[in-house]
Scaffold this motif. Structure first.
Motif, PDB file in Angstrom:
ATOM      1  N   ALA A 189      64.972  11.826   5.766  1.00  0.00           N
ATOM      2  CA  ALA A 189      63.548  11.687   5.465  1.00  0.00           C
ATOM      3  C   ALA A 189      62.669  12.647   6.254  1.00  0.00           C
ATOM      4  CB  ALA A 189      63.099  10.247   5.722  1.00  0.00           C
ATOM      5  N   TYR A 190      63.141  13.073   7.433  1.00  0.00           N
ATOM      6  CA  TYR A 190      62.306  13.910   8.291  1.00  0.00           C
ATOM      7  C   TYR A 190      62.898  15.295   8.545  1.00  0.00           C
ATOM      8  CZ  TYR A 190      59.678   9.635   9.099  1.00  0.00           C
ATOM      9  OH  TYR A 190      58.931   8.496   8.921  1.00  0.00           O
ATOM     10  N   GLY A 191      64.052  15.583   7.939  1.00  0.00           N
ATOM     11  CA  GLY A 191      64.586  16.935   7.964  1.00  0.00           C
ATOM     12  C   GLY A 191      65.244  17.384   9.247  1.00  0.00           C
ATOM     13  N   ALA A 192      65.606  16.456  10.130  1.00  0.00           N
ATOM     14  CA  ALA A 192      66.253  16.845  11.383  1.00  0.00           C
ATOM     15  C   ALA A 192      67.652  17.391  11.109  1.00  0.00           C
ATOM     16  CB  ALA A 192      66.338  15.652  12.331  1.00  0.00           C
ATOM     17  N   ASP A 193      68.007  18.476  11.765  1.00  0.00           N
ATOM     18  CA  ASP A 193      69.325  19.090  11.594  1.00  0.00           C
ATOM     19  C   ASP A 193      70.301  18.445  12.584  1.00  0.00           C
ATOM     20  OD1 ASP A 193      71.441  20.698  10.925  1.00  0.00           O
ATOM     21  OD2 ASP A 193      70.698  22.465  11.996  1.00  0.00           O
ATOM     22  N   ILE A 194      70.752  17.259  12.255  1.00  0.00           N
ATOM     23  CA  ILE A 194      71.622  16.490  13.141  1.00  0.00           C
ATOM     24  C   ILE A 194      72.772  15.891  12.335  1.00  0.00           C
ATOM     25  CG2 ILE A 194      69.829  15.887  14.809  1.00  0.00           C
ATOM     26  CD1 ILE A 194      69.567  13.190  13.403  1.00  0.00           C
ATOM     27  N   VAL A 195      73.842  15.540  13.024  1.00  0.00           N
ATOM     28  CA  VAL A 195      74.933  14.797  12.397  1.00  0.00           C
ATOM     29  C   VAL A 195      74.521  13.328  12.395  1.00  0.00           C
ATOM     30  CG1 VAL A 195      77.354  14.142  12.540  1.00  0.00           C
ATOM     31  CG2 VAL A 195      76.650  16.456  13.179  1.00  0.00           C
ATOM     32  N   TYR A 196      74.388  12.759  11.219  1.00  0.00           N
ATOM     33  CA  TYR A 196      73.869  11.397  11.112  1.00  0.00           C
ATOM     34  C   TYR A 196      74.904  10.389  10.633  1.00  0.00           C
ATOM     35  CZ  TYR A 196      73.482  12.670   6.153  1.00  0.00           C
ATOM     36  OH  TYR A 196      73.744  13.089   4.877  1.00  0.00           O
ATOM     37  N   SER A 197      76.141  10.856  10.434  1.00  0.00           N
ATOM     38  CA  SER A 197      77.193   9.965   9.969  1.00  0.00           C
ATOM     39  C   SER A 197      78.493  10.311  10.672  1.00  0.00           C
ATOM     40  CB  SER A 197      77.378  10.107   8.449  1.00  0.00           C
ATOM     41  OG  SER A 197      78.548   9.438   7.998  1.00  0.00           O
ATOM     42  N   GLY A 198      79.346   9.335  10.791  1.00  0.00           N
ATOM     43  CA  GLY A 198      80.699   9.620  11.239  1.00  0.00           C
ATOM     44  C   GLY A 198      81.471  10.320  10.136  1.00  0.00           C
ATOM     45  N   PRO A 199      82.655  10.861  10.433  1.00  0.00           N
ATOM     46  CA  PRO A 199      83.444  11.583   9.430  1.00  0.00           C
ATOM     47  C   PRO A 199      83.786  10.696   8.233  1.00  0.00           C
ATOM     48  CG  PRO A 199      84.306  11.977  11.629  1.00  0.00           C
ATOM     49  CD  PRO A 199      83.303  10.873  11.760  1.00  0.00           C
ATOM     50  N   LEU A 200      83.670  11.274   7.032  1.00  0.00           N
ATOM     51  CA  LEU A 200      84.037  10.601   5.792  1.00  0.00           C
ATOM     52  C   LEU A 200      85.106  11.418   5.078  1.00  0.00           C
ATOM     53  CD1 LEU A 200      80.532   9.532   4.412  1.00  0.00           C
ATOM     54  CD2 LEU A 200      82.222   8.095   5.566  1.00  0.00           C
ATOM     55  N   PHE A 201      86.101  10.737   4.564  1.00  0.00           N
ATOM     56  CA  PHE A 201      87.190  11.416   3.865  1.00  0.00           C
ATOM     57  C   PHE A 201      86.657  12.210   2.682  1.00  0.00           C
ATOM     58  CE2 PHE A 201      90.206  11.363   0.301  1.00  0.00           C
ATOM     59  CZ  PHE A 201      91.268  12.066   0.865  1.00  0.00           C
ATOM     60  N   LYS A 202      87.131  13.467   2.534  1.00  0.00           N
ATOM     61  CA  LYS A 202      86.738  14.320   1.423  1.00  0.00           C
ATOM     62  C   LYS A 202      87.899  14.563   0.478  1.00  0.00           C
ATOM     63  CE  LYS A 202      84.834  18.897   0.360  1.00  0.00           C
ATOM     64  NZ  LYS A 202      84.351  20.195   0.949  1.00  0.00           N
TER      65      LYS A 202
END
Length: 223
Positions: A189-202
């Motif tokens: 929502a605010y455009g911060a360039d941060i990691v916001y989730s733990g790893p998710l399988f791809k």
């Protein structure tokens, strides 16, 4: 007024305020024990016959909370939706997989924001520990919530399985879930360039007799 907010909403606002150093407004339209189908408009269900049929088969109420607590706030400007719900739909996980994206599309259309962020709190753990794996309604709902987020670039998942208690779905330690959600909001929502989730399988593939597994949300890489 904190007395009119859920604990999750209050802690979420506090965490965002601390991170962003700006005033955070929260509109709380929650309803204890309500199903997701109660927060979608009748028009959205009518536009999806398969969804409507599935809800009708289960005899679920449709749209009553939308009329009471959502329709009236649609003119308000919002930056995103903080969604913590799922327990009331645990017996219908297949329907939920179709229902939740339909609700998200419905709200985005009504607000005129096709990229409106949705931050979804995954169901927490509940009931006593078991010595062997088992499949229950909560497991299926958590999977549905994950699949919805993985298919939507403007949605984020807040994992809360470590916060649950055996006695109740209403786990008392809400602050960690709210802080995780606030981090998601900073990014979406605010455009911060941060990691916001733990790893998710791809994906996983076989190369030279070895399995190579890839993940999203890895930040600087595997530690």
């Amino acid at each position: 007024r904190s007395g009119l907010l859920s604990a999750l909403a209050l802690y979420f606002a506090e965490a965002l305020h601390a991170d962003l150093d700006r005033t955070i407004g929260i509109i709380d339209s929650s309803k204890n024990g309500a199903g997701a189908q109660q927060f979608i408009s009748q028009e959205a269900v009518a536009a999806d016959p398969k969804l409507g049929e599935s809800l009708a088969v289960h005899g679920l109420p449709i749209g009553d909370q939308f009329d009471r607590s959502v329709a009236g706030i649609i003119p308000y400007t919002v930056r995103g939706v903080f969604w913590c719900q799922g327990e009331a739909n645990r017996d219908f996980p297949e329907t939920y997989r179709r229902l939740l994206p339909a609700l998200m599309a419905d709200w985005r259309g009504l607000w005129g924001q096709p990229e409106l962020p949705f931050i979804i709190v995954q169901n927490a753990n509940y009931q006593e520990r078991k010595p062997t794996p088992w499949e229950g309604g909560d497991c299926a709902i958590r999977e549905a919530q994950l699949q919805v987020v993985q298919s939507d670039p403007h949605a984020a998942l807040v994992v809360a399985i470590d916060l649950g208690i055996a006695e109740s779905v209403h786990y008392p330690n809400k602050r960690p879930a709210a802080q995780r959600a606030a981090r998601c909001a900073r990014a979406l929502a605010y455009g911060a360039d941060i990691v916001y989730s733990g790893p998710l399988f791809k994906e996983a593939r076989i190369e030279d007799g070895k399995a190579v597994v890839s993940f999203t949300h890895v930040g600087g890489g595997r530690v």
